[in-house]
Design a protein around this motif. Structure first.
Motif, PDB file in Angstrom:
ATOM      1  N   CYS A  64      82.134  14.459  12.053  1.00 49.40           N
ATOM      2  CA  CYS A  64      83.508  15.123  12.142  1.00 49.40           C
ATOM      3  C   CYS A  64      84.236  14.174  13.070  1.00 49.40           C
ATOM      4  CB  CYS A  64      83.342  16.631  12.829  1.00 49.40           C
ATOM      5  SG  CYS A  64      82.830  16.630  14.505  1.00 49.40           S
ATOM      6  N   PHE A  65      83.676  13.173  13.928  1.00 50.17           N
ATOM      7  CA  PHE A  65      84.534  12.373  14.794  1.00 50.17           C
ATOM      8  C   PHE A  65      84.792  11.073  14.112  1.00 50.17           C
ATOM      9  CE2 PHE A  65      81.464  13.972  18.106  1.00 50.17           C
ATOM     10  CZ  PHE A  65      82.397  15.235  18.367  1.00 50.17           C
ATOM     11  N   ALA A  66      84.673  10.869  12.799  1.00 46.04           N
ATOM     12  CA  ALA A  66      84.784   9.577  11.943  1.00 46.04           C
ATOM     13  C   ALA A  66      86.336   9.265  11.877  1.00 46.04           C
ATOM     14  CB  ALA A  66      84.254   9.548  10.640  1.00 46.04           C
ATOM     15  N   PRO A  67      87.127  10.097  11.663  1.00 47.72           N
ATOM     16  CA  PRO A  67      88.715   9.567  11.467  1.00 47.72           C
ATOM     17  C   PRO A  67      89.229   9.124  12.674  1.00 47.72           C
ATOM     18  CG  PRO A  67      88.215  12.056  10.796  1.00 47.72           C
ATOM     19  CD  PRO A  67      86.812  11.664  11.517  1.00 47.72           C
ATOM     20  N   PHE A  68      88.668   9.424  13.679  1.00 49.96           N
ATOM     21  CA  PHE A  68      89.386   8.658  14.983  1.00 49.96           C
ATOM     22  C   PHE A  68      89.066   7.189  15.260  1.00 49.96           C
ATOM     23  CE2 PHE A  68      89.359  13.082  15.416  1.00 49.96           C
ATOM     24  CZ  PHE A  68      90.559  13.584  15.890  1.00 49.96           C
ATOM     25  N   ASP A  69      89.963   6.505  15.809  1.00 59.11           N
ATOM     26  CA  ASP A  69      89.635   5.049  16.131  1.00 59.11           C
ATOM     27  C   ASP A  69      88.604   4.946  17.206  1.00 59.11           C
ATOM     28  OD1 ASP A  69      91.675   3.432  14.531  1.00 59.11           O
ATOM     29  OD2 ASP A  69      92.843   4.876  15.278  1.00 59.11           O
ATOM     30  N   TYR A  70      88.538   6.155  18.240  1.00 59.92           N
ATOM     31  CA  TYR A  70      87.889   5.930  19.505  1.00 59.92           C
ATOM     32  C   TYR A  70      87.669   7.482  19.846  1.00 59.92           C
ATOM     33  CZ  TYR A  70      85.274   5.281  23.677  1.00 59.92           C
ATOM     34  OH  TYR A  70      84.627   5.301  24.773  1.00 59.92           O
ATOM     35  N   VAL A  71      86.354   7.918  20.196  1.00 61.05           N
ATOM     36  CA  VAL A  71      86.152   9.482  20.836  1.00 61.05           C
ATOM     37  C   VAL A  71      85.460   9.044  21.925  1.00 61.05           C
ATOM     38  CG1 VAL A  71      85.065  11.581  20.535  1.00 61.05           C
ATOM     39  CG2 VAL A  71      85.823  10.072  18.536  1.00 61.05           C
ATOM     40  N   ALA A  72      86.367   9.497  23.034  1.00 60.35           N
ATOM     41  CA  ALA A  72      86.027   9.623  24.463  1.00 60.35           C
ATOM     42  C   ALA A  72      85.011  11.062  24.820  1.00 60.35           C
ATOM     43  CB  ALA A  72      87.263   9.357  25.421  1.00 60.35           C
ATOM     44  N   LEU A  73      83.838  10.789  24.646  1.00 56.35           N
ATOM     45  CA  LEU A  73      82.974  11.896  24.986  1.00 56.35           C
ATOM     46  C   LEU A  73      82.507  12.252  26.363  1.00 56.35           C
ATOM     47  CD1 LEU A  73      80.848  11.232  21.912  1.00 56.35           C
ATOM     48  CD2 LEU A  73      82.183  13.358  22.119  1.00 56.35           C
ATOM     49  N   GLY A  74      82.537  13.259  26.759  1.00 54.71           N
ATOM     50  CA  GLY A  74      82.015  13.832  28.011  1.00 54.71           C
ATOM     51  C   GLY A  74      80.733  14.885  27.798  1.00 54.71           C
ATOM     52  N   HIS A  75      79.850  14.979  28.787  1.00 55.53           N
ATOM     53  CA  HIS A  75      79.007  16.137  28.841  1.00 55.53           C
ATOM     54  C   HIS A  75      77.752  15.654  29.322  1.00 55.53           C
ATOM     55  CE1 HIS A  75      76.920  19.917  28.669  1.00 55.53           C
ATOM     56  NE2 HIS A  75      76.320  19.562  27.521  1.00 55.53           N
ATOM     57  N   LEU A  76      77.210  14.497  28.484  1.00 59.79           N
ATOM     58  CA  LEU A  76      75.783  13.950  28.646  1.00 59.79           C
ATOM     59  C   LEU A  76      76.233  12.665  29.754  1.00 59.79           C
ATOM     60  CD1 LEU A  76      74.408  13.573  24.850  1.00 59.79           C
ATOM     61  CD2 LEU A  76      74.419  15.393  26.667  1.00 59.79           C
ATOM     62  N   HIS A  77      75.076  12.859  30.539  1.00 63.16           N
ATOM     63  CA  HIS A  77      75.170  11.827  31.597  1.00 63.16           C
ATOM     64  C   HIS A  77      74.784  10.438  31.622  1.00 63.16           C
ATOM     65  CE1 HIS A  77      75.599  15.146  35.039  1.00 63.16           C
ATOM     66  NE2 HIS A  77      76.441  15.255  33.961  1.00 63.16           N
ATOM     67  N   ALA A  78      74.000  10.110  30.461  1.00 61.11           N
ATOM     68  CA  ALA A  78      73.460   8.721  30.168  1.00 61.11           C
ATOM     69  C   ALA A  78      74.618   7.890  29.376  1.00 61.11           C
ATOM     70  CB  ALA A  78      72.513   8.730  29.596  1.00 61.11           C
ATOM     71  N   SER A  79      75.244   6.847  29.654  1.00 57.83           N
ATOM     72  CA  SER A  79      76.010   6.122  28.917  1.00 57.83           C
ATOM     73  C   SER A  79      75.458   5.682  27.571  1.00 57.83           C
ATOM     74  CB  SER A  79      76.483   4.879  29.453  1.00 57.83           C
ATOM     75  OG  SER A  79      77.553   3.990  28.765  1.00 57.83           O
TER      76      SER A  79
END
Length: 378
Positions: A203-218
């Motif tokens: 569901c994130f595919a259309p975006f050039d970049y998705v800045a995610l938060g919640h999980l603490h491991a890069s």
């Protein structure tokens, strides 16, 4: 165009009761602000969990305020969303005024439909903000109830289905969720990961970049990435490499670079025999945040007190011998403790067995009963 992606600050976090505010102040004021000034990104993206709890300590709020003032002086826009640890209502205070200073604090899911557009030297940048929201909040935003989404995945898909991307701009999504397949850490709330809480990467595919938060491991996640927490917030994160992500969007695609963070005090786990650990501590004292596991096969007298002389931030200590001597949490003694059927005399006996490695004599028990009787009369 260049972006700086960070997340999961958890301002006000405590590790085993020890406040991390000084480390967080170092990160924001002495490390992050100078990096922003050096890199001059077109925007800073903050993907949620700004605070560690919904009612943060005053010092954490003051720290955020000081950081925002410093960022405003540089003129760099901040686009942030609320996470599951944040109070969306509290963060929404003064948001319209803050936007005038290029600070976007998105707290409502319906805000994702109206992007915050930044005009850069390389063209327009459209930032779509989707804060953490449970299915009930998504149904309310979508104004559907009976046939509305019931899982995080269906909620995110329904909300993003109404997003209309600008074909002339670079389109990025800033959001806070558990993307399917992500690696979790102990410091993340288990109520918000796994199963129906997962969101599909497609569901994130259309975006050039998705800045995610919640999980603490890069880590990478589809067309986006988790920046991870800037500091280690649990001992199972001891081996993780912490940092922020620099993102470059150009005609060839999306490129990311992790800038490593090395804080003044690390979070480490030590394991070994007590005498060896004590000798190493005397040779190289440290103020790192430590967890120690003793592998001795016999009891050690006050190991925490002895080690803390050289390791003042020793926060947790476990003993293999102590666990084996009491058969761990499944021992009859522990089961009785849980059922609250243990007498003071049994506790005294277990203390001598597990700490001193001896059985109480009749004289020991007589003296103990005498002292307990005296205590009861006072």
């Amino acid at each position: 165009m260049k972006l700086l992606h960070t997340a999961d600050w958890h301002l006000g976090k405590a590790l085993y009761g020890r406040s991390m505010l000084e480390e967080q102040k170092w990160f924001l004021m002495q490390w992050l602000l100078p990096l922003i000034e050096q890199e001059k990104p077109d925007a800073v993206l903050l993907a949620g969990d700004i605070f560690d709890r919904q009612v943060p300590p005053v010092e954490a709020v003051e720290l955020l305020n000081t950081f925002l003032c410093g960022l405003a002086q540089q003129g760099v826009p901040l686009v942030a969303v609320s996470g599951n640890h944040d109070s969306a209502r509290r963060l929404s205070l003064g948001t319209s005024l803050l936007r005038r200073e290029k600070v976007v604090l998105a707290t409502r899911p319906e805000e994702v439909w109206i992007p915050y557009t930044i005009q850069t030297a390389d063209g327009p940048l459209c930032c779509y903000t989707l804060p953490y929201c449970e299915p009930a909040a998504a149904r309310q935003a979508l104004q559907v109830q009976e046939d509305g989404p019931r899982t995080m995945d269906t909620a995110f898909r329904a909300l993003l289905a109404r997003v209309h991307l600008d074909p002339t701009a670079k389109n990025v999504l800033i959001t806070h969720c558990f993307a399917a397949g992500g690696r979790i850490s102990a410091s993340e709330n288990p109520a918000f990961v796994g199963g129906s809480s997962q969101v599909g990467l497609d569901c994130f595919a259309p975006f050039d970049y998705v800045a995610l938060g919640h999980l603490h491991a890069s880590q990478k996640a589809g067309t986006g990435r988790y920046a991870g927490s800037p500091l280690k917030y649990s001992f199972d994160e001891a081996d993780q490499k912490k940092g922020v992500t620099l993102v470059t969007l150009d005609s060839t695609g999306t490129h990311t670079q992790v800038v490593a963070i090395i804080p003044p005090h690390d979070v480490r786990v030590l394991s070994g025999r007590f005498e060896e650990l004590l000798a190493a501590a005397k040779e190289t004292p440290s103020k790192d945040y430590l967890q120690v596991r003793l592998t001795d096969t016999s009891p050690v007298f006050q190991p925490m007190d002895q080690l803390r002389t050289y390791y003042p931030n020793l926060l947790h200590l476990s003993s293999d011998w102590l666990l084996s001597a009491g058969d761990g949490e499944d021992s009859a003694f522990c089961r009785e403790m849980r059922c609250r059927r243990v007498s003071d005399e049994q506790i005294f006996t277990a203390f001598l067995q597990q700490i001193c490695g001896t059985e109480p004599t009749e004289q020991d028990l007589a003296l103990f009963r005498k002292e307990m009787k005296k205590e009861g009369q006072e």
